[in-house]
Scaffold this motif. Structure first.
Motif, PDB file in Angstrom:
ATOM      1  N   ASN A 218       5.463   1.741  -9.103  1.00 31.97           N
ATOM      2  CA  ASN A 218       6.144   0.451  -8.966  1.00 31.97           C
ATOM      3  C   ASN A 218       7.303   0.354  -9.951  1.00 31.97           C
ATOM      4  OD1 ASN A 218       4.204  -0.287  -7.071  1.00 31.97           O
ATOM      5  ND2 ASN A 218       2.896  -1.243  -8.615  1.00 31.97           N
TER       6      ASN A 218
ATOM      7  N   LEU B  61      -7.385   6.364  -4.501  1.00 35.62           N
ATOM      8  CA  LEU B  61      -7.184   4.913  -4.588  1.00 35.62           C
ATOM      9  C   LEU B  61      -8.157   4.146  -3.705  1.00 35.62           C
ATOM     10  CD1 LEU B  61      -3.274   4.736  -4.584  1.00 35.62           C
ATOM     11  CD2 LEU B  61      -4.824   4.652  -6.546  1.00 35.62           C
ATOM     12  N   LYS B  62      -8.705   4.815  -2.701  1.00 31.35           N
ATOM     13  CA  LYS B  62      -9.676   4.186  -1.794  1.00 31.35           C
ATOM     14  C   LYS B  62     -11.113   4.541  -2.166  1.00 31.35           C
ATOM     15  CE  LYS B  62      -6.599   3.979   2.246  1.00 31.35           C
ATOM     16  NZ  LYS B  62      -5.358   4.422   1.589  1.00 31.35           N
TER      17      LYS B  62
ATOM     18  N   GLN C 156       0.825  -1.212   0.000  1.00 31.26           N
ATOM     19  CA  GLN C 156       0.000   0.000   0.000  1.00 31.26           C
ATOM     20  C   GLN C 156       0.855   1.255   0.000  1.00 31.26           C
ATOM     21  OE1 GLN C 156      -3.286  -0.188   2.694  1.00 31.26           O
ATOM     22  NE2 GLN C 156      -3.513   2.016   2.819  1.00 31.26           N
ATOM     23  N   ALA C 157       0.472   2.222  -0.840  1.00 27.83           N
ATOM     24  CA  ALA C 157       1.172   3.500  -0.895  1.00 27.83           C
ATOM     25  C   ALA C 157       0.769   4.375   0.288  1.00 27.83           C
ATOM     26  CB  ALA C 157       0.862   4.217  -2.207  1.00 27.83           C
TER      27      ALA C 157
ATOM     28  N   TYR D 244      -4.322  -2.319  -7.715  1.00 28.19           N
ATOM     29  CA  TYR D 244      -3.236  -1.357  -7.892  1.00 28.19           C
ATOM     30  C   TYR D 244      -2.232  -1.344  -6.744  1.00 28.19           C
ATOM     31  CZ  TYR D 244      -5.088   0.808 -12.137  1.00 28.19           C
ATOM     32  OH  TYR D 244      -5.492   1.047 -13.428  1.00 28.19           O
ATOM     33  N   GLU D 245      -2.571  -1.958  -5.634  1.00 27.91           N
ATOM     34  CA  GLU D 245      -1.602  -2.020  -4.533  1.00 27.91           C
ATOM     35  C   GLU D 245      -0.690  -3.237  -4.647  1.00 27.91           C
ATOM     36  OE1 GLU D 245      -1.120   0.433  -2.786  1.00 27.91           O
ATOM     37  OE2 GLU D 245      -2.970   1.519  -2.360  1.00 27.91           O
TER      38      GLU D 245
ATOM     39  N   ARG E 162      -0.586   5.160  -9.687  1.00 28.45           N
ATOM     40  CA  ARG E 162      -0.155   4.169  -8.682  1.00 28.45           C
ATOM     41  C   ARG E 162       0.702   3.085  -9.325  1.00 28.45           C
ATOM     42  NH1 ARG E 162       2.111   1.353  -6.323  1.00 28.45           N
ATOM     43  NH2 ARG E 162       1.728   0.169  -4.411  1.00 28.45           N
TER      44      ARG E 162
END
Length: 338
Positions: free
Chosen positions: A55, A325-326, A16-17, A256-257, A51
């Protein structure tokens, strides 16, 4: 102003970011070279694809470099120019990143796009009449290719992309059913965007429950689906898809996490002879002009009124992005910088 405040990627997330992965910096202006322009950003676009860029793994685009300005679309005003095509006061859209000002080499075609905020608000050039809107147009028109009377579903239906998908599909005579999170978002999708129905995925704990809700909302099955989420949503849609349905894969925000998103029943792709196609809108530049023309008419005429969530100040960008993202945003997520 002689300094620029910006946000860089300080570290790559492992899972998680968080706020610790970003760093706020202030740097002095550098003098312009021939062919460059300086843009003062009024709006910064925050989008889920960012996101994935954080990575280091292989993807469709190069990773966001560490200790460099976070990538992002911007809309603003030319305040200094050493390029003959741009003058002070021009309104432009580009990829200026998470910062108050950017210096752009204006020679490459497409580095900046001049826009007119007279009839379309400047912020909408980062949403409905920008990359998200073109994404919706391409996936719907070129992949789903719906016919009047067919049923089209779209996940993240109240977001920047999903809302445009629904409006464009309704304009083509389709029955449109959205999937969104929460009663307020579903009410907006039905009452303001004009979708025929909207399913609140938070009321359905798994893909089977969601598939049951889709069956009720789509009594003739699903002919086309626009996917922004993946996971249980896609599993549910596959259960309700008609033979020869088309599925446009735009995003997989549920993963995406970093967690994998396996399909529970991929045999349905074969059984129903589905067309499932992922796409990246930046690879489809030939379709941007017709898409932007239609979207600009819809927004300029008031037939499409996109919803926006706007954070204030460059310092708010990381928190707003993590909220995106949430699913905490409502419509297009922006940061106002001026």
């Amino acid at each position: 102003m002689t300094t620029n405040t910006r946000i860089v990627l300080a570290a790559r997330p492992q899972g998680q970011a968080g706020l610790e992965h970003f760093r706020l910096e202030t740097v002095p202006f550098e003098p312009l070279q021939d062919g460059q322009v300086r843009v003062r950003h009024h709006y910064l676009s925050l989008d889920p694809y960012m996101r994935g860029r954080m990575n280091e793994g292989k993807s469709y685009a190069a990773p966001q470099p560490l200790d460099e300005v976070m990538i992002g679309g911007t809309a603003g005003e030319v305040i200094e120019s050493r390029h003959p095509r741009y003058s002070l006061g021009d309104w432009v859209v580009g990829m200026g990143g998470w910062q108050q000002y950017s210096v752009v080499d204006a020679n490459p075609v497409g580095a900046l796009h001049r826009v007119d905020p007279t009839h379309v608000p400047l912020s909408h050039y980062l949403g409905a009449v920008g990359m998200p809107g073109v994404t919706a147009w391409y996936g719907l028109v070129r992949i789903i290719d719906p016919k009047p009377g067919q049923t089209v579903t779209v996940s993240a239906a109240s977001g920047a992309v999903g809302s445009a998908v629904g409006v464009l599909a309704k304009a083509r005579g389709c029955r449109v059913v959205g999937i969104a999170g929460g009663p307020d978002k579903c009410a907006y999708v039905r009452e303001q965007l004009g979708f025929d129905d909207c399913i609140d995925h938070r009321l359905h704990p798994d893909h089977l429950a969601l598939a049951k809700a889709l069956k009720a909302a789509c009594p003739q099955g699903i002919d086309g689906h626009f996917e922004n989420v993946g996971g249980a949503v896609l599993d549910a849609v596959l259960l309700r898809s008609n033979a020869f349905a088309r599925i446009a894969i735009c995003g997989m925000i549920a993963g995406y996490e970093g967690q994998p998103l396996p399909l529970l029943n991929p045999a349905l792709i074969l059984i129903n002879r589905l067309r499932v196609q992922g796409f990246i809108v930046s690879e489809q530049m030939q379709d941007w002009p017709p898409a932007l023309a239609e979207l600009g008419q819809l927004v300029g005429s008031g037939r499409f009124r996109p919803r926006e969530t706007i954070a204030q100040g460059i310092e708010s960008a990381p928190t707003a992005f993590l909220g995106l993202l949430k699913g905490q945003n409502f419509g297009k997520q922006l940061v106002r910088l001026v």
